[in-house]
Motif scaffolding. Structure first.
Motif, short mmCIF file in Angstrom:
data_model
loop_
_atom_site.label_atom_id
_atom_site.label_comp_id
_atom_site.label_asym_id
_atom_site.label_seq_id
_atom_site.Cartn_x
_atom_site.Cartn_y
_atom_site.Cartn_z
N MET A 435 0.67 -1.24 -0.01
CA MET A 435 0.02 0.00 -0.07
C MET A 435 1.03 1.24 -0.03
O MET A 435 0.71 2.09 -0.78
CB MET A 435 -1.03 -0.01 1.21
CG MET A 435 -2.12 -1.01 1.16
SD MET A 435 -2.84 -1.71 2.57
CE MET A 435 -3.51 0.05 3.28
N PHE A 436 1.84 1.66 1.01
CA PHE A 436 2.59 2.59 1.20
C PHE A 436 4.27 2.20 1.14
O PHE A 436 4.99 3.03 1.79
CB PHE A 436 2.07 3.43 2.26
CG PHE A 436 0.88 3.92 2.25
CD1 PHE A 436 0.62 5.09 1.54
CD2 PHE A 436 -0.38 3.29 2.65
CE1 PHE A 436 -0.77 5.58 1.51
CE2 PHE A 436 -1.71 3.67 2.59
CZ PHE A 436 -1.92 4.95 1.88
N ALA A 437 4.35 1.25 0.72
CA ALA A 437 5.73 0.88 0.79
C ALA A 437 6.22 0.53 2.23
O ALA A 437 7.52 0.90 2.60
CB ALA A 437 6.74 1.62 0.07
N THR A 438 5.48 0.59 3.08
CA THR A 438 5.95 0.12 4.51
C THR A 438 6.15 -1.23 4.75
O THR A 438 5.75 -2.07 3.91
CB THR A 438 4.78 0.63 5.56
OG1 THR A 438 3.76 -0.03 5.42
CG2 THR A 438 4.71 2.28 5.30
N ASP A 439 6.62 -1.58 6.11
CA ASP A 439 6.45 -3.05 6.38
C ASP A 439 4.83 -3.41 6.62
O ASP A 439 4.18 -2.45 6.73
CB ASP A 439 7.12 -3.53 7.99
CG ASP A 439 8.56 -3.48 7.61
OD1 ASP A 439 8.98 -3.55 6.50
OD2 ASP A 439 9.37 -3.25 8.44
N GLY A 440 4.29 -4.63 6.73
CA GLY A 440 2.96 -4.94 6.93
C GLY A 440 2.88 -4.96 8.35
O GLY A 440 3.42 -5.65 9.43
N PHE A 441 1.65 -4.42 8.85
CA PHE A 441 1.07 -4.39 10.34
C PHE A 441 -0.08 -4.66 10.49
O PHE A 441 -0.87 -4.20 9.63
CB PHE A 441 1.41 -3.24 10.88
CG PHE A 441 2.94 -2.85 11.05
CD1 PHE A 441 3.70 -3.54 11.94
CD2 PHE A 441 3.59 -1.99 10.12
CE1 PHE A 441 5.18 -3.32 12.12
CE2 PHE A 441 5.13 -1.74 10.22
CZ PHE A 441 5.74 -2.39 11.03
N TYR A 442 -0.90 -5.12 11.58
CA TYR A 442 -2.20 -5.17 11.93
C TYR A 442 -2.12 -4.36 13.33
O TYR A 442 -1.39 -4.17 13.96
CB TYR A 442 -2.43 -6.66 12.51
CG TYR A 442 -3.88 -6.54 12.89
CD1 TYR A 442 -5.05 -6.20 12.20
CD2 TYR A 442 -4.15 -6.63 14.26
CE1 TYR A 442 -6.51 -6.31 12.58
CE2 TYR A 442 -5.64 -6.51 14.87
CZ TYR A 442 -6.51 -6.47 13.95
OH TYR A 442 -7.80 -6.38 14.54
N MET A 443 -3.14 -3.64 13.42
CA MET A 443 -3.47 -2.73 14.60
C MET A 443 -4.85 -2.55 15.12
O MET A 443 -5.82 -2.20 14.15
CB MET A 443 -2.83 -1.27 14.60
CG MET A 443 -3.38 -0.59 13.43
SD MET A 443 -1.97 0.73 13.16
CE MET A 443 -1.00 -0.14 11.88
N ALA A 444 -5.28 -2.63 16.27
CA ALA A 444 -6.67 -2.45 16.59
C ALA A 444 -6.67 -1.81 18.00
O ALA A 444 -5.69 -2.09 19.02
CB ALA A 444 -7.36 -3.83 16.74
N ARG A 445 -7.82 -1.47 18.54
CA ARG A 445 -7.79 -0.78 19.81
C ARG A 445 -9.29 -1.27 20.35
O ARG A 445 -10.23 -1.43 20.00
CB ARG A 445 -7.76 0.77 19.76
CG ARG A 445 -7.93 1.33 21.23
CD ARG A 445 -7.61 2.78 21.01
NE ARG A 445 -8.71 3.43 20.36
CZ ARG A 445 -8.53 4.66 19.70
NH1 ARG A 445 -7.18 5.39 19.78
NH2 ARG A 445 -9.45 5.29 18.97
N LEU A 446 -9.01 -1.79 21.68
CA LEU A 446 -10.13 -2.24 22.50
C LEU A 446 -10.43 -1.18 23.78
O LEU A 446 -9.44 -0.53 24.16
CB LEU A 446 -9.93 -3.54 23.24
CG LEU A 446 -9.96 -4.76 22.31
CD1 LEU A 446 -9.08 -4.57 21.14
CD2 LEU A 446 -9.82 -5.94 22.77
N ARG A 447 -11.52 -0.98 24.19
CA ARG A 447 -11.56 -0.25 25.43
C ARG A 447 -12.32 -0.94 26.50
O ARG A 447 -13.15 -1.63 26.24
CB ARG A 447 -12.61 0.82 24.96
CG ARG A 447 -12.90 2.06 25.91
CD ARG A 447 -13.38 3.25 25.45
NE ARG A 447 -12.93 4.19 26.42
CZ ARG A 447 -13.60 5.48 26.24
NH1 ARG A 447 -14.31 5.72 25.32
NH2 ARG A 447 -13.28 6.21 27.31
N ARG A 448 -11.90 -0.71 27.61
CA ARG A 448 -12.45 -1.69 28.83
C ARG A 448 -13.85 -0.65 29.21
O ARG A 448 -13.65 0.53 29.43
CB ARG A 448 -11.28 -1.53 30.12
CG ARG A 448 -12.13 -1.85 31.35
CD ARG A 448 -11.53 -3.27 31.71
NE ARG A 448 -12.17 -3.71 32.97
CZ ARG A 448 -11.55 -4.02 34.11
NH1 ARG A 448 -10.30 -3.86 34.02
NH2 ARG A 448 -12.19 -4.46 35.08
N ASN A 449 -14.90 -1.41 29.44
CA ASN A 449 -16.05 -0.80 29.56
C ASN A 449 -16.12 -0.49 31.16
O ASN A 449 -15.43 -1.08 32.03
CB ASN A 449 -17.23 -1.61 29.48
CG ASN A 449 -17.23 -1.88 27.89
OD1 ASN A 449 -16.87 -0.87 27.03
ND2 ASN A 449 -17.31 -2.89 27.21
#
Ligand SMILES: C[S@@+](CC[C@H](N)C(=O)[O-])C[C@H]1O[C@@H](n2cnc3c(N)ncnc32)[C@H](O)[C@@H]1O
Length: 449
Positions: A435-449
């Motif tokens: 996509m942008f000539a970067t390495d590949g990553f996954y990222m997500a965010r969770l929130r404690r209720n």
């Protein structure tokens, strides 16, 4: 005399083949043994990385010349043949006579009985033509689509199968090709001590002018061409950290603020830990854990080089960290199969097996589950990997959310990312390397209720 570059590449590759050494560490070790010019260093690196990257294809090309099969050969001889075929077919500017004569000289030194065999194989190979794509055309006719991609891009079949199943054939093809391009060096400016402008001028003063600002992260610079950043004074003085620009998107997802108490569960070598500290203006506390003592030291070293005092580098398993009191935010940058970083770590293709993935997903879910328990109510947990397989990414996130039965929710990260990425967010974001000539990553965010 054997060229110092080939000698160094050989010693690197034979350790990778015989001792399962990591190619980057084996190369560092081999380079430290002998003083090489910058040009020879660059060539040794190209031969070592390229031969590992292209091993699967090289072995197919070599197979017709070794009647008893490649496995019958001693590692030393096979290594010499592999690196020579890589040079003849992928580095065609190198004179063929220099490649073959150095191969024969190397064979004489390390395994004299094999010298005439090496000579005969390479002469036949040369006679038949070194254009590897032309040669593959004839081999590929008998192969199914997955085997063709595997052979063309030199990845094991299981990786290609999984990437095609996830991304479709066309995008998988682009991802595999991107993993064969050398990575651009990107650096993060230490915002505590410098600005992008001051670092750009300081680099220019040293003749390093082929630089671009990052397109995804404000504090990023991309430096073109081969450059050993760690030798620069700017690096030694703590003004820079070498970090892929894609990786720089992850720490800000914690929304770190001055004075917070943050846990970085899997922290070494500290690329994201130090970024969090920079974002917190070196106030508050960051507990940075890793399971290996030598790696914990790399976090401490990075902090002292960058003049960061708010990090406590600690030896320990992330799953055992006590959240007493609970943390304001937790980063889980989990160990993973690494399919996003294969341009920098080509040996992952040989090292990783399908069985590793199942073991890793269990560890990843344990780490994430624990993080969700020790973050304060309302606090964020960011989950990240450098792989592209949904089993290790969104499936881990969804499984943990489901298991914790309402204790945590998925939080939308689109607003925290550059506009060019916002519409690609689903269950988190998978940044693929094409996509942008970067390495590949996954990222997500969770929130404690
Ligand atoms: C992806 S790397 C972390 C990279 C780091 N966050 C950075 O940005 O520089 C994953 C790290 O997790 C460590 N690790 C593996 N299992 C762990 C565990 N159970 N607890 C803590 N760290 C672990 C590994 O040693 C490795 O250094």
């Amino acid at each position: 005399m054997i060229s110092p570059a080939r000698w160094t590449a050989y010693h690197t590759l034979v350790r990778v083949a015989k001792d399962q050494a990591y190619v980057n560490l084996a190369l560092q070790h081999a380079l430290a043994k002998r003083e090489l010019s910058d040009r020879d260093k660059a060539l040794a690196t190209e031969i070592a990385y390229g031969t590992v990257r292209r091993q699967l294809t090289i072995d197919q090309l070599l197979a017709p010349y070794v009647r008893r099969g490649l496995r019958s050969m001693e590692s030393e001889t096979l290594t010499i043949l592999r690196m020579s075929v890589y040079q003849l077919s992928w580095l065609s500017k190198l004179p063929a006579y220099a490649v073959t004569s150095d191969a024969v000289e190397l064979a004489k030194r390390v395994n004299p009985r094999s010298a005439s065999f090496v000579n005969a194989v390479l002469r036949s190979y040369l006679r038949d033509g070194t254009d590897w794509e032309k040669r593959l055309d004839s081999l590929r006719e008998d192969f199914d689509d997955i085997a063709q991609l595997s052979l063309l891009h030199s990845y094991p079949r299981w990786m290609v199968t999984r990437l095609v199943a996830t991304y479709g054939r066309e995008r998988a093809d682009a991802i595999l090709a991107a993993g064969n391009r050398p990575g651009v060096t990107s650096v993060r400016v230490n915002a505590l001590r410098a600005s992008v402008e001051s670092v750009t001028s300081a680099l220019a003063a040293q003749g390093i002018v082929d630089i671009e600002r990052g397109s995804l992260y404000d504090g990023a610079l991309r430096i073109m061409g081969a450059i050993d950043v760690e030798r620069l004074d700017l690096y030694r003085d703590g003004l820079l950290t070498v970090q892929d620009e894609g990786a720089m998107l992850i720490a800000p997802l914690l929304r770190p603020e001055p004075g917070m108490r943050i846990l970085d569960m899997c922290a070494a070598p500290g690329g994201k830990t130090t970024q969090i500290a920079e974002l917190m203006r070196d106030t508050g506390v960051i507990d940075a854990y890793d399971v290996y003592m030598a790696k914990v030291q790399t976090i401490a070293d990075a902090c002292s080089r960058l003049h960061i005092a708010s990090v406590r580098a600690r030896l320990g398993d992330g799953r055992d960290v006590l959240g007493d009191p609970p943390y304001d935010a937790v980063l889980v940058d989990a160990p993973c199969s690494g399919l996003g970083v294969m341009r920098r770590r080509p040996d992952i293709r040989q090292r990783r097996t399908e069985a590793d993935v199942a073991a890793l997903t269990a560890l990843q879910a344990d780490l994430l589950r624990h993080a969700c328990r020790i973050v304060k109510p309302g606090g964020y947990v960011v989950y990240a990997t450098c792989t592209l397989l949904p089993e290790e990414n969104e499936q881990v996130v969804l499984r943990v959310i489901d298991e914790l039965e309402g204790a945590v929710s998925l939080d939308d990260i689109a607003g925290d990312l550059p506009a060019s990425l916002a519409d690609r967010v689903t269950v988190g974001l998978t940044l693929t390397p094409e996509m942008f000539a970067t390495d590949g990553f996954y990222m997500a965010r969770l929130r404690r209720n």
